[in-house]
Design an enzyme around this catalytic site. Sequence first.
Site, PDB file in Angstrom:
ATOM      1  N   ARG A 148       0.794  -1.222   0.000  1.00 51.49           N
ATOM      2  CA  ARG A 148       0.000   0.000   0.000  1.00 51.49           C
ATOM      3  C   ARG A 148       0.830   1.277   0.000  1.00 51.49           C
ATOM      4  NH1 ARG A 148      -2.885  -4.024   1.637  1.00 51.49           N
ATOM      5  NH2 ARG A 148      -0.889  -4.641   2.509  1.00 51.49           N
ATOM      6  N   THR A 149       1.807   1.348   0.881  1.00 51.89           N
ATOM      7  CA  THR A 149       2.540   2.608   1.023  1.00 51.89           C
ATOM      8  C   THR A 149       3.352   2.878  -0.243  1.00 51.89           C
ATOM      9  OG1 THR A 149       2.676   2.052   3.354  1.00 51.89           O
ATOM     10  CG2 THR A 149       3.981   3.923   2.615  1.00 51.89           C
TER      11      THR A 149
ATOM     12  N   LYS B  90      26.715  -4.369  -2.316  1.00 50.04           N
ATOM     13  CA  LYS B  90      28.191  -4.396  -2.421  1.00 50.04           C
ATOM     14  C   LYS B  90      28.837  -3.707  -1.228  1.00 50.04           C
ATOM     15  CE  LYS B  90      27.495  -2.993  -6.865  1.00 50.04           C
ATOM     16  NZ  LYS B  90      27.871  -2.261  -8.066  1.00 50.04           N
TER      17      LYS B  90
ATOM     18  N   ARG C 226      11.268   3.914   3.057  1.00 49.51           N
ATOM     19  CA  ARG C 226      10.859   3.025   4.159  1.00 49.51           C
ATOM     20  C   ARG C 226      12.070   2.195   4.542  1.00 49.51           C
ATOM     21  NH1 ARG C 226       5.728  -1.020   4.540  1.00 49.51           N
ATOM     22  NH2 ARG C 226       4.768   0.966   5.058  1.00 49.51           N
TER      23      ARG C 226
ATOM     24  N   HIS D  34       5.151   6.134  11.300  1.00 52.90           N
ATOM     25  CA  HIS D  34       4.611   5.946   9.944  1.00 52.90           C
ATOM     26  C   HIS D  34       3.685   7.151   9.721  1.00 52.90           C
ATOM     27  CE1 HIS D  34       3.332   4.192   6.297  1.00 52.90           C
ATOM     28  NE2 HIS D  34       3.036   2.969   6.693  1.00 52.90           N
TER      29      HIS D  34
HETATM   30  N1   CP Z   1      -0.270   0.096   5.831  1.00 52.13           N
HETATM   31  C1   CP Z   1       0.929  -0.191   5.275  1.00 52.13           C
HETATM   32  O1   CP Z   1       1.959   0.423   5.592  1.00 52.13           O
HETATM   33  O2   CP Z   1       0.879  -1.157   4.298  1.00 52.13           O
HETATM   34  P1   CP Z   1       2.119  -1.692   3.485  1.00 52.13           P
HETATM   35  O3   CP Z   1       3.082  -2.296   4.467  1.00 52.13           O
HETATM   36  O4   CP Z   1       1.557  -2.691   2.496  1.00 52.13           O
HETATM   37  O5   CP Z   1       2.740  -0.517   2.792  1.00 52.13           O
END
Ligand code: CP
Length: 358
Positions: free
Chosen positions: A89-90, A118, A139, A172
Site C-alpha cells: 500500500r505505502t 556491495k 521506508r 509511519h
Molecule cells: N499500511 C501499510 O503500511 O501497508 P504496506 O506495508 O503494504 O505498505
Amino acid sequence: MNRLTDVSWEDFSSLPLEEKSPYLSRGDGDGTPYHTLFAQQFDRPLLERLCALANRIRFINKSCEGAMFLKSVLAHKRAMLYFSQPSSRTFLSHLAACQILGLTTGSVRDAATSSEFKGESNEDSVRTFSSYFDMIIMRSPKQGLAEKMAWELSNSSRPIPILNAGSGKDQHPTQALLDIYTLIRSFEMKGGVDGRTVVFCGDLLRGRTVRSLSYLLTKFDGVKQIFVAPKELQVPDDVIAVLKEKGVEHSLSSDLKAAVKVADAVYMTRIQDEWDESKGESAKIDTSHFKFGAEELALLGPDGVIMHPLPRRDEISTVCDHDPRAMYWRQMRNGMWIRAALIAAVFGYEKTIMECGY
Ligand code: CP
C-alpha cells in the site's frame, strides 16, 4: 527560522520530537513540511489544510481536463521510492500519488538490487539518489534512518526532501495522515472527530501506525483512546506518557467486546512478528481474544467505523468486509489522495491546486 544547516546532528537528534518540527518545515510560517518524518510535525490547522487539499485533488481528478492539469503540476519533478522493507500500500499509493501530480519516479525495493549489496552505506545510497531525484520517499527497518538522511541531505550540496514511509517500529506519519483523513471523512456529516472514542487493538507494542495515529488524535478535542491488547503487546510507555502529558483520557484493556460497545472507531492491527527477537516469540502469545468478527460487528454502533492499516491476517474476519462500517478499503484509497496532497504541499503547490479553476 530554524534550519537543519544551523544545528549539528548530535544536537538535532537529541531534541524532543516536537522541538524538531520547526527544523523540518518549508519555512512558510504555517508548518508545511519540507522533510516529513514524524506525526509530531502536524498540528490541527495543517491536518485540516491537507485534508481539504486531498478533497480538492480527489475532485479535480474526476474530469479529464482536471486530471491533465494535476499531471502538469509537478511534471518537472522526479521522486525516488527507496523501500528496503516490504510494502504494498505505502509503495503503490505514493507511486500513484506521484503519477497523479505528474512526477516521474524511480525505485529500489530490495537492497539486494542496489549497490548496498556491495557494501554501500545507507548514507551514500541516499546521496546517490539525491543526484538524480527531487524527493526521496523511503521506508526502512532502521529506526531514525529517515531523520538522519534528512539531516545529511539538508547539509549536502543537493538538499532534497525526505518523506518517511515507515521507519523501524517508531513512526509511519503518512499512514497516520490517511487514518485521520479517513476519520474526518467518516464523521464529516455526523458531528466530526472531536469527542470520539477510538479503540486500538492488536500488536500495539510494535505497530508504528498506532504510535503515529495516537499522537495525531491528541490534536482533536476530547478524543478518548482505549488500547486493547494482550499484556505482552500492550502500547508502550512513551505513547502513554504523551497522552498523560496532554491530558488525554485513555485506558488499557484486554476486553475487545467491552471496548467495541463504547467505540466510535476500532483500529485493528496485525501481530508484527517480523520484529520477534526469537523465533516463534509471537506465536506463544494468546491473541485469540483480539480479533474482530461477527460478534464484535453486532456490538458496534450504527455510525461506528472499523479501520486497519493493512495488511491483515485473521484479525478482522472477512464477514465484515461488505459492512458499510468497514473503512479499511477506503483507507487505502484515501492514502493516495492525502499523499498526493502532502507531496504537492511539500513542493509549494497547495495554493496552485486550491485556487485552480477546475
Ligand atoms: N499500511 C501499510 O503500511 O501497508 P504496506 O506495508 O503494504 O505498505
